[in-house]
Design an enzyme around this catalytic site. Structure first.
Site, short mmCIF file in Angstrom:
data_model
loop_
_atom_site.label_atom_id
_atom_site.label_comp_id
_atom_site.label_asym_id
_atom_site.label_seq_id
_atom_site.Cartn_x
_atom_site.Cartn_y
_atom_site.Cartn_z
CB CYS A 153 -0.94 0.01 1.19
SG CYS A 153 -1.98 -1.45 1.24
CG PHE A 154 2.62 3.01 3.69
CD1 PHE A 154 1.24 3.05 3.80
CD2 PHE A 154 3.38 3.18 4.83
CE1 PHE A 154 0.63 3.23 5.04
CE2 PHE A 154 2.79 3.38 6.08
CZ PHE A 154 1.42 3.40 6.17
#
Ligand code: UGA
Length: 442
Positions: free
Chosen positions: A272-273
């Protein structure tokens, strides 16, 4: 209510489907990957996520959950459909919306054949404007129906963290509803009110655009917070007597800052990040905005894992021909996910320096093998990995690694030396027994 359906069975979608079924909602879980569906039908979760296996088995056994590739069946048997397909990065970092487009087209054509009002909920992380300017027109053109009257459309970002996905789905700290129209927002609001009952979390109703943007803002802020403390960690390493852990504790006591996401380490990874920050930066660039703070957070993170390689060199000299054990290749504990894991960046850095690398991870060995192949050796335990090694780098803070003592290292290693990339050891206990370096400590 007929039931709910979930389209796209990654860790978000599968967890959501299993949780809905667990609360007694008839749930149809849809994916196009036949191999994955076969595993799921046999009750096997294709990745490691605590509690999910048991919930899936239970949901299937009591027939609260059906797993299928048949989107039409899913639409027929549900009034609300959550879209949780993947949104990976394109080579230039921008978001790849192929799966969102395919799902929207597929759902639209099933809506055409299904009478009655249906609510479609975009839960995938998508860049601002995607729902109104891509999903909505695709749904309308393929269904021949009108958004707002024949079907409803909302954006409902998720904030689940891997390893805590079941808890996060059952007890979210907030619900964001980005509604294309009020009826759609009301319908999703009532759905969650009945799902959570007395424990309904705070609810924010807003536009799809704000919902899409705030999901990125959330991840970008957390990633920036970690990069901030990692920058301070690098400074601490240059100042004898300084310790980033104490600095983090001190600033974390300020309620305006808060203690979470201030653990200095080898940087952030995961599915995600990195992808979300790239997508946000690329999205902003196309709008003429540079987002320098977020870009810097990304840049800091690119180099952070390699600090462990420099520390290893500092402890034992040239790494050429040296045996280095790397503990942890999942991007964080309690997951087998190795996507963009810091441990992998460390390993590639060590290999470039000519080191012989031995890897161990409690859950991610299979995924590590798929990425690293024959380039490294694989140990069956943490203790085996450090046997005869010249240096050990802790890249993920698994509980199992915390239990290793300075004596364990001192007894087994050829050159007892430890790089604590996740600050899991007490430097006072280690410094007297092994050569020791840690992120954020001089
Ligand atoms: C993240 C967000 O935390 C979720 O809210 C969000 O829903 C999710 O992305 C997503 O977009 O789907 P996740 O990627 O599972 O969740 O992992 P985090 O727990 O946020 O950790 C991300 C990375 O930051 C890990 O590599 C972790 O080791 C690192 N980290 C985290 C630190 O280095 N220090 C910290 O203090 C906290």
């Amino acid at each position: 209510m007929r039931g709910a359906s979930v389209v796209g069975l990654g860790y978000v979608g599968l967890t959501m489907a299993a949780c809905l079924a667990d609360r007694g909602i008839k749930t149809t879980a849809v994916d196009i990957d036949k191999e994955k569906l076969d595993m799921l039908r046999r009750g096997i979760v294709p990745f490691y996520e605590p509690h999910l296996q048991e919930m899936l088995a239970k949901g299937l056994a009591v027939k609260a959950m059906v797993v299928t590739d048949n989107l039409e069946e899913a639409t027929r048997n549900s009034d609300v459909m959550f879209v949780t397909v993947g949104t990976p990065s394109n080579p230039d970092g921008s978001i790849n919306l192929d799966q969102v487009k395919a799902a929207s087209t597929g759902i639209g054509s099933t809506l055409k054949k299904t009478p009655g009002y249906h609510l479609v909920v975009i839960r995938s992380t998508v860049t601002p404007g995607t729902t109104e300017h891509l999903v909505k027109p695709l749904l309308e053109s393929t269904s021949g129906k009108s958004c707002g009257s024949d079907f409803g459309l909302c954006v409902n970002p998720e904030f689940l963290a891997e390893g805590l996905a079941v808890h996060g789905t059952m007890n979210p700290d907030r619900i964001i509803i980005g509604e294309c129209d009020k009826d759609a927002g009301d319908a999703l609001g009532s759905f969650y009110a009945s799902f959570h009952g007395q424990r309904m979390p705070s609810l924010l109703r807003t536009t799809p655009m704000n919902s899409e943007l705030l999901k990125y803002a959330n991840n970008a802020f957390l990633a920036t917070k970690v990069s901030f403390i990692n920058s301070l960690a690098s400074l601490c390493e240059q100042i004898p007597g300084a310790d980033v852990e104490v600095v983090a504790k001190g600033i974390g006591l300020d309620p305006r800052i808060g203690p979470l996401f201030l653990r200095a380490g080898l940087g952030w990874g995961g599915s995600c990040f990195p992808k979300d920050l790239r997508a946000l930066v690329e999205f902003a660039r196309a709008k003429g905005e540079g987002l320098p703070v977020i870009r810097s957070a990304y840049d800091v993170n690119e180099f952070q894992p390699l600090r462990a390689v420099r520390m290893a060199e500092h402890l034992i000299g040239s790494l050429r021909g040296k045996r280095v054990a790397v503990l942890g290749v999942s991007f964080k504990p309690e997951t087998d996910d190795t996507r963009e894991a810091s441990g992998l960046v460390v390993i590639h850095g060590l290999l470039r320096e000519g080191a012989e690398v031995t890897v161990y991870d409690p859950k991610a060995m299979q995924n590590a093998r798929a990425v690293l192949g024959e380039k490294v050796r694989y140990a069956r335990s943490a203790l085996e990995s450090i046997e005869g090694a010249d240096c050990c780098i802790v890249a993920t803070e698994w509980e199992e690694f915390r239990k290793l003592t300075a004596e364990d290292y001192a007894k087994r290693m050829r050159i007892p030396s430890v790089v604590d990339g996740r600050r899991i050891y007490d430097p006072n206990l280690f410094k007297s027994k092994v050569r020791f370096a840690a992120i954020g400590l001089a």
